[in-house]
Design a protein around this motif. Structure first.
Motif, PDB file in Angstrom:
ATOM      1  N   THR A  83       0.863  -1.181   0.000  1.00  0.00           N
ATOM      2  CA  THR A  83       0.000   0.000   0.000  1.00  0.00           C
ATOM      3  C   THR A  83       0.901   1.233   0.000  1.00  0.00           C
ATOM      4  O   THR A  83       2.027   1.185   0.487  1.00  0.00           O
ATOM      5  CB  THR A  83      -0.922   0.034   1.238  1.00  0.00           C
ATOM      6  N   GLU A  86      -0.595   8.303  -2.152  1.00  0.00           N
ATOM      7  CA  GLU A  86      -0.324   9.183  -3.274  1.00  0.00           C
ATOM      8  C   GLU A  86      -0.752  10.587  -2.864  1.00  0.00           C
ATOM      9  O   GLU A  86      -1.928  10.802  -2.555  1.00  0.00           O
ATOM     10  CB  GLU A  86      -1.110   8.730  -4.506  1.00  0.00           C
ATOM     11  N   GLY A  92      -3.282   3.759  -2.390  1.00  0.00           N
ATOM     12  CA  GLY A  92      -3.237   2.895  -3.562  1.00  0.00           C
ATOM     13  C   GLY A  92      -2.536   1.592  -3.240  1.00  0.00           C
ATOM     14  O   GLY A  92      -2.018   1.393  -2.135  1.00  0.00           O
ATOM     15  N   ARG A  94       0.254  -1.116  -5.148  1.00  0.00           N
ATOM     16  CA  ARG A  94       1.139  -1.303  -6.297  1.00  0.00           C
ATOM     17  C   ARG A  94       1.974  -2.556  -6.097  1.00  0.00           C
ATOM     18  O   ARG A  94       2.200  -3.002  -4.975  1.00  0.00           O
ATOM     19  CB  ARG A  94       2.031  -0.093  -6.500  1.00  0.00           C
TER      20      ARG A  94
END
Length: 140
Positions: A83, A86, A92, A94
């Motif tokens: 996690t 941003e 988010g 990734r």
């Protein structure tokens, strides 16, 4: 780091649905005719249905059994993810390494809520945190 209210779960959460609500089970009558391996010609794979286990060794929708290769979600072979926050956008997820085209990143799991609960939460969000746009609701 992770969001304040975030928690890792291993299955969908149906607890907020009313107890008289019937949760749909996804069962298919189609059975692949594979005998040794479920490859690109496997009917289940073509229909984007994952073969499933049934106690006793063989699956009700797969002739190959536990050695079937069309069980990506059941094997939980996910990409390594993290996690992240941003700036000005929210939280988010990734991958930590490149992911090959067509590979599974991760299975989406979450709360299953009805429309009345969606409306209640959206109203609460607007009243309690009108400037916080850091949320989402996914319709499946």
């Amino acid at each position: 780091s992770t969001p304040e209210q975030w928690k890792s779960i291993t299955k969908n959460d149906y607890d907020t649905l009313s107890k008289d609500r019937v949760v749909p089970l996804h069962h298919h009558d189609v059975c692949c005719d594979c005998t040794e391996i479920c490859d690109d010609r496997c009917m289940n794979r073509i229909l984007r249905i994952e073969c499933s286990n049934v106690k006793g060794g063989k699956s009700d929708i797969c002739n190959v059994g536990p050695h079937c290769t069309n069980r990506v979600l059941q094997s939980k072979k996910y990409a390594e993810v993290e996690t992240f926050r941003e700036p000005n956008m929210g939280w988010g997820l990734r991958s930590k390494a490149p992911v090959s085209a067509g590979s599974l990143v991760i299975e989406y799991l979450g709360e299953i809520i009805d429309f009345a609960e969606v409306q209640r939460r959206m109203t609460q969000q607007c009243q309690e945190r009108p400037s916080d746009k850091d949320y989402y609701i996914m319709e499946l």
